[in-house]
Write a protein that holds these residues in place. Structure first.
Motif, mmCIF file in Angstrom:
data_model
loop_
_atom_site.group_PDB
_atom_site.id
_atom_site.type_symbol
_atom_site.label_atom_id
_atom_site.label_comp_id
_atom_site.label_asym_id
_atom_site.label_seq_id
_atom_site.Cartn_x
_atom_site.Cartn_y
_atom_site.Cartn_z
ATOM 1 N N GLN A 199 0.742 -0.872 -0.108
ATOM 2 C CA GLN A 199 0.255 0.238 0.126
ATOM 3 C C GLN A 199 1.392 1.258 -0.201
ATOM 4 O OE1 GLN A 199 -2.358 0.391 3.569
ATOM 5 N NE2 GLN A 199 -3.559 1.479 2.299
ATOM 6 N N VAL A 200 0.728 2.263 -0.552
ATOM 7 C CA VAL A 200 1.597 3.285 -0.735
ATOM 8 C C VAL A 200 0.634 4.478 0.022
ATOM 9 C CG1 VAL A 200 1.816 5.411 -2.340
ATOM 10 C CG2 VAL A 200 1.930 3.007 -3.293
ATOM 11 N N ALA A 201 1.520 5.153 0.707
ATOM 12 C CA ALA A 201 1.096 6.214 1.586
ATOM 13 C C ALA A 201 1.641 7.353 0.797
ATOM 14 C CB ALA A 201 1.543 6.095 2.970
ATOM 15 N N GLU A 202 1.170 8.079 1.196
ATOM 16 C CA GLU A 202 1.223 9.834 0.124
ATOM 17 C C GLU A 202 1.411 11.438 1.020
ATOM 18 O OE1 GLU A 202 1.162 10.400 -4.397
ATOM 19 O OE2 GLU A 202 -0.082 8.239 -4.553
ATOM 20 N N SER A 203 2.626 11.356 1.474
ATOM 21 C CA SER A 203 1.043 12.941 1.839
ATOM 22 C C SER A 203 2.368 14.298 0.805
ATOM 23 C CB SER A 203 2.634 13.467 2.953
ATOM 24 O OG SER A 203 3.853 13.232 3.352
ATOM 25 N N ARG A 204 2.587 15.907 1.383
ATOM 26 C CA ARG A 204 3.236 16.206 0.602
ATOM 27 C C ARG A 204 4.827 16.589 -0.207
ATOM 28 N NH1 ARG A 204 0.255 22.365 1.869
ATOM 29 N NH2 ARG A 204 -1.895 21.544 0.695
ATOM 30 N N GLY A 205 5.095 15.867 1.635
ATOM 31 C CA GLY A 205 6.849 16.021 1.312
ATOM 32 C C GLY A 205 7.188 14.497 0.885
ATOM 33 N N SER A 206 6.426 13.714 0.556
ATOM 34 C CA SER A 206 7.310 11.657 0.508
ATOM 35 C C SER A 206 5.982 11.190 0.041
ATOM 36 C CB SER A 206 7.767 11.401 2.446
ATOM 37 O OG SER A 206 6.747 11.434 3.533
ATOM 38 N N MET A 207 6.564 10.005 0.206
ATOM 39 C CA MET A 207 5.710 9.106 -0.315
ATOM 40 C C MET A 207 6.290 7.248 0.419
ATOM 41 S SD MET A 207 4.494 8.002 -3.660
ATOM 42 C CE MET A 207 6.211 6.827 -5.081
ATOM 43 N N SER A 208 6.174 6.439 0.687
ATOM 44 C CA SER A 208 6.147 5.657 1.227
ATOM 45 C C SER A 208 5.373 4.414 1.181
ATOM 46 C CB SER A 208 6.209 5.660 3.061
ATOM 47 O OG SER A 208 5.148 5.831 3.494
ATOM 48 N N THR A 209 5.901 2.922 0.934
ATOM 49 C CA THR A 209 4.821 2.051 0.553
ATOM 50 C C THR A 209 5.179 0.980 1.772
ATOM 51 O OG1 THR A 209 5.836 2.400 -1.875
ATOM 52 C CG2 THR A 209 4.834 0.121 -1.031
ATOM 53 N N LEU A 210 4.101 0.475 1.744
ATOM 54 C CA LEU A 210 3.532 -0.034 3.207
ATOM 55 C C LEU A 210 3.284 -1.953 2.495
ATOM 56 C CD1 LEU A 210 1.654 1.901 5.107
ATOM 57 C CD2 LEU A 210 3.637 1.948 6.136
ATOM 58 N N TYR A 211 4.608 -2.701 3.675
ATOM 59 C CA TYR A 211 4.330 -3.845 2.848
ATOM 60 C C TYR A 211 3.370 -5.276 4.159
ATOM 61 C CZ TYR A 211 7.766 -2.866 -0.294
ATOM 62 O OH TYR A 211 7.513 -2.400 -2.264
ATOM 63 N N ASN A 212 2.665 -5.965 3.588
ATOM 64 C CA ASN A 212 1.829 -6.479 5.075
ATOM 65 C C ASN A 212 1.819 -8.078 3.739
ATOM 66 O OD1 ASN A 212 -0.670 -6.101 3.824
ATOM 67 N ND2 ASN A 212 -1.533 -4.775 5.225
ATOM 68 N N THR A 213 1.368 -9.254 5.303
ATOM 69 C CA THR A 213 0.910 -10.194 4.529
ATOM 70 C C THR A 213 -0.471 -10.580 5.256
ATOM 71 O OG1 THR A 213 3.182 -11.395 4.753
ATOM 72 C CG2 THR A 213 1.549 -12.641 4.493
ATOM 73 N N LYS A 214 -0.728 -11.281 4.547
ATOM 74 C CA LYS A 214 -2.508 -11.364 5.280
ATOM 75 C C LYS A 214 -3.095 -13.043 4.382
ATOM 76 C CE LYS A 214 -4.249 -7.030 5.229
ATOM 77 N NZ LYS A 214 -5.130 -5.570 4.610
ATOM 78 N N TYR A 215 -3.584 -13.228 5.331
ATOM 79 C CA TYR A 215 -3.916 -14.948 4.877
ATOM 80 C C TYR A 215 -4.945 -15.356 4.190
ATOM 81 C CZ TYR A 215 -0.152 -16.079 6.580
ATOM 82 O OH TYR A 215 1.304 -16.078 7.641
ATOM 83 N N ASP A 216 -5.535 -15.525 2.979
ATOM 84 C CA ASP A 216 -7.017 -15.417 2.353
ATOM 85 C C ASP A 216 -7.458 -17.352 2.260
ATOM 86 O OD1 ASP A 216 -7.223 -12.647 1.102
ATOM 87 O OD2 ASP A 216 -5.198 -12.754 -0.063
ATOM 88 N N GLY A 217 -8.604 -17.255 2.463
ATOM 89 C CA GLY A 217 -9.148 -18.476 2.125
ATOM 90 C C GLY A 217 -10.619 -18.525 0.672
ATOM 91 N N PHE A 218 -9.924 -19.398 0.530
ATOM 92 C CA PHE A 218 -10.824 -19.442 -1.317
ATOM 93 C C PHE A 218 -11.428 -21.170 -1.313
ATOM 94 C CE2 PHE A 218 -7.175 -16.973 -2.196
ATOM 95 C CZ PHE A 218 -7.505 -15.742 -2.853
ATOM 96 N N LEU A 219 -12.417 -20.946 -2.492
ATOM 97 C CA LEU A 219 -13.807 -21.696 -1.686
ATOM 98 C C LEU A 219 -13.154 -22.359 -3.669
ATOM 99 C CD1 LEU A 219 -15.657 -24.522 -1.936
ATOM 100 C CD2 LEU A 219 -17.455 -22.703 -2.462
ATOM 101 N N LYS A 220 -13.204 -23.354 -4.639
ATOM 102 C CA LYS A 220 -12.463 -23.652 -5.808
ATOM 103 C C LYS A 220 -13.745 -24.657 -5.819
ATOM 104 C CE LYS A 220 -9.721 -25.116 -9.273
ATOM 105 N NZ LYS A 220 -10.510 -25.943 -10.321
ATOM 106 N N LEU A 221 -14.552 -24.021 -7.347
ATOM 107 C CA LEU A 221 -16.067 -24.460 -8.050
ATOM 108 C C LEU A 221 -15.564 -25.903 -9.558
ATOM 109 C CD1 LEU A 221 -18.207 -21.748 -7.892
ATOM 110 C CD2 LEU A 221 -18.167 -23.950 -5.947
#
Length: 121
Positions: free
Chosen positions: A59-81
């Protein structure tokens, strides 16, 4: 200004949803707003399996003077048909919580569960 505020409230109260009607063998993908589902229903094919997958998000966070990228891990659950459709059912930051939720779904639907969180790409 009131229109912008109203749009912001609706955006916060709306989220993606999957709806199942196991008796009628139908499902729908759409959005839910204030408890009401909006989306087209389709015939429900057989279930193949459920799986849990680890995904990295940025996720990119921006302000007037800077920009930074935040990284994180998430666990996604899926159903395959059986027709190849993949339905996103849940997402959580903690693997244990996501696994607990998807395991409960697997038991209720009597569908095999695959843990793909340690698979290397």
């Amino acid at each position: 200004m009131a229109l912008l505020f109203s749009a912001a409230i609706i955006t916060q109260l709306t989220y993606k949803a999957v709806k199942f009607d196991l008796q009628q063998r139908r499902y729908g993908q759409g959005v839910q707003l204030l408890g009401k589902f909006f989306g087209a229903e389709q015939p429900l094919p057989e279930f193949e399996f459920l799986y849990l997958k680890r995904n990295n998000y940025s996720q990119v966070a921006e302000s007037r003077g800077s920009m930074s990228t935040l990284y994180n891990t998430k666990y996604d659950g899926f159903l395959k048909l059986a027709d190849g459709t993949r339905l996103h059912l849940l997402q959580h930051q903690l693997k244990e919580v996501a696994l607990q939720h998807i395991n409960k779904i697997a038991q209720e639907l009597d569908v095999p569960l695959r843990d793909l969180t340690e698979v290397q790409h």
